[in-house]
Design an enzyme around this catalytic site. Structure first.
Site, PDB file in Angstrom:
ATOM      1  N   CYS A 148      -5.694  -2.952   2.315  1.00 24.81           N
ATOM      2  CA  CYS A 148      -5.528  -2.874   3.769  1.00 24.81           C
ATOM      3  C   CYS A 148      -6.825  -2.997   4.566  1.00 24.81           C
ATOM      4  CB  CYS A 148      -4.765  -1.602   4.139  1.00 24.81           C
ATOM      5  SG  CYS A 148      -3.953  -1.732   5.769  1.00 24.81           S
ATOM      6  N   LYS A 191      -9.647   2.407  -2.547  1.00 22.69           N
ATOM      7  CA  LYS A 191      -9.959   1.790  -1.245  1.00 22.69           C
ATOM      8  C   LYS A 191     -11.358   2.182  -0.780  1.00 22.69           C
ATOM      9  CE  LYS A 191      -7.608   1.354   3.285  1.00 22.69           C
ATOM     10  NZ  LYS A 191      -6.312   1.696   3.939  1.00 22.69           N
ATOM     11  N   GLU A 206       0.842  -1.211   0.000  1.00 23.25           N
ATOM     12  CA  GLU A 206       0.000   0.000   0.000  1.00 23.25           C
ATOM     13  C   GLU A 206       0.879   1.264   0.000  1.00 23.25           C
ATOM     14  OE1 GLU A 206      -2.312   0.299   3.574  1.00 23.25           O
ATOM     15  OE2 GLU A 206      -3.754   1.711   2.708  1.00 23.25           O
TER      16      GLU A 206
END
Lengths: 296, 296
Positions: free
Chosen positions: A156, A119, A46
């Site tokens: 994540c 995300k 990330e």
């Protein structure tokens, strides 16, 4: 397209310095290493361009963001083209003035931008102040069709949400990539560090099981003290690949830079999904309340 | 209602014989044992009245079904009333002529029928021919408010579906009970037995993590050869309790009858959910496609 029974992926577990140009240069070198060892799809951690800046809220840090396409995608796209591979490049995306995302770009074998994922689930915890920086993703859950495999990408915090894994699986993903930046607060590592890392791996292994697909989680390493006076975050590495029944088939250290190169066998997915037909038995007509915040 | 910070649960891991009256008598004895050791909510394994008859398809076996209320709920309701506890009693339910469910009855401290849950996800695998016997549940996902705690109940195959755990959690469950009948096929145990048991526990621990609640899984033990000439199923026990971060806090053997009595501390749930606020960050507006079978 015609695909072989097996394909090979590369997970780049790396540490980042304050030098964003050097991080890009080193990332490209790691991608070359992975490709040299046979990987055809290579994933970086990330926001690999910088240290994990979300340790504090500071508008100056928006200067770290870049457009997609931009310098990182140009550089890594050229590498992807040269090596004839796919690269998953997670970036701090500048979309418009004052609008930023925690994103990733998928770069194809011709160096082209195959697509981006933004995300969806944004955390906000002490030293992980992401809600300050990132507008939540508006592209939904994504699968990208590469010459090697149909890959799902999440980032994540997404990894704690079964919904994200399921929706990506339902779009046909054979493997989920989770580029990540997660670590320990040094002040609590001794007390809760082991259970945190175990929970993190357990829930991702469960996504593999529930959906009958491979999961590849790619974390950074290194102790980054981004704020003077804080004790920073000790990123715990431990990048791994789980097979469609949750068995860990490759795993990196907690503290060293490493490139994991792992061969993925489609026959395993076929076998697991035939023997454990969860997708057959979902009660979709009863799942409407998943769109509720809480059922009071 | 006013509740204390802690409450105690009992998990009855037992083996069943061909004598359905003896199974009921022994189940009642195990419930008494659990209560004697302090348990206020006691859960029996899936369809504890009989051996696991779904090993073959035979219409004669519908004779094993019983109504709710019926003999089992009367017997165990009386025990619940006497001991002032809640009993979760999984039963093969006869609902109407030719309509049967894999259900459970929750029996309250006054001996009353608090409610029932009917298994939503129905498997069908070699020696687990449940789609032949059971109409899929039509009551949706359930939470029961007992004097001790708000308990969610699911049954066996449900445990492989993150949707069931999530929907039950969203209704306010503090703990999920999973009465179960799962075991090894002896012919494949050596090769895949360990990974099967590990996947089974992993996905349930992940439900605890994703939803920040306790999970109690209650399995049977014993090698039941229900069909002559088959090698039967070796039920693997391993009943366990996971805390809201997926940590296993109690666990039974794979092969012995046992009563696990476990104290549940609400403070742990409060602590985990404050520090890992997954319920805050769900992207409910993007979850509509969970109601699709597949996204082609």
């Amino acid at each position: 397209m015609s695909r072989s029974d097996k394909y090979t992926i590369g997970l780049v577990q790396m540490a980042m310095s304050a030098d964003i140009e050097d991080n890009l240069k080193r990332a490209a070198e790691f991608v070359r290493e992975a490709a040299g060892r046979g990987a055809k799809i290579v994933c970086l951690p990330e926001m690999f361009r910088s240290q994990y800046f979300c340790q504090r809220e500071d508008v100056e840090l928006f200067n770290l963001a870049e457009t997609i396409p931009g310098k990182s995608t140009m550089t890594l796209g050229a590498v992807a083209k040269e090596l004839k591979i796919t690269v998953v490049a997670p970036l701090f995306e500048r979309r418009a003035v004052g609008m930023h995302h925690n994103s990733l770009a998928v770069l194809g074998e011709e160096g082209e931008l195959v697509g981006i994922y933004r995300k969806m689930h944004i955390p906000d915890d002490p030293a992980y102040y992401e809600k300050f920086y990132f507008t939540p993703g508006d592209l939904g859950f994504k699968v990208f069709h590469t010459p090697q495999a149909d890959i799902g990408t999440l980032i994540c915090w997404d990894q704690w949400f079964p919904e994200g894994a399921r929706l990506t699986a339902l779009r046909g993903a054979e493997i989920l990539f989770y580029p990540t930046a997660i670590g320990w607060h040094p002040y609590e590592k001794e007390e809760v560090g082991a259970s945190q890392q175990d929970a993190w791996q357990t829930i991702q292994r469960a996504h593999a099981i529930a959906n009958g697909l491979f999961v590849a989680s790619v974390n950074r390493v290194g102790h980054e003290v981004f704020n003077e006076g804080s004790d920073g975050i000790q990123f715990w590495g431990h990048s791994f690949v789980a097979d469609p029944f949750g068995v860990v088939i490759a795993q990196a250290s907690d503290d060293r830079e490493e490139v994991l190169v792992v061969e993925i066998d489609r026959a395993r997915m076929e076998d697991v999904r035939r023997n454990w037909q969860f997708l057959r038995d979902r009660r979709i007509e009863n799942y409407g309340d998943l769109q509720k915040r809480f059922i009071d």
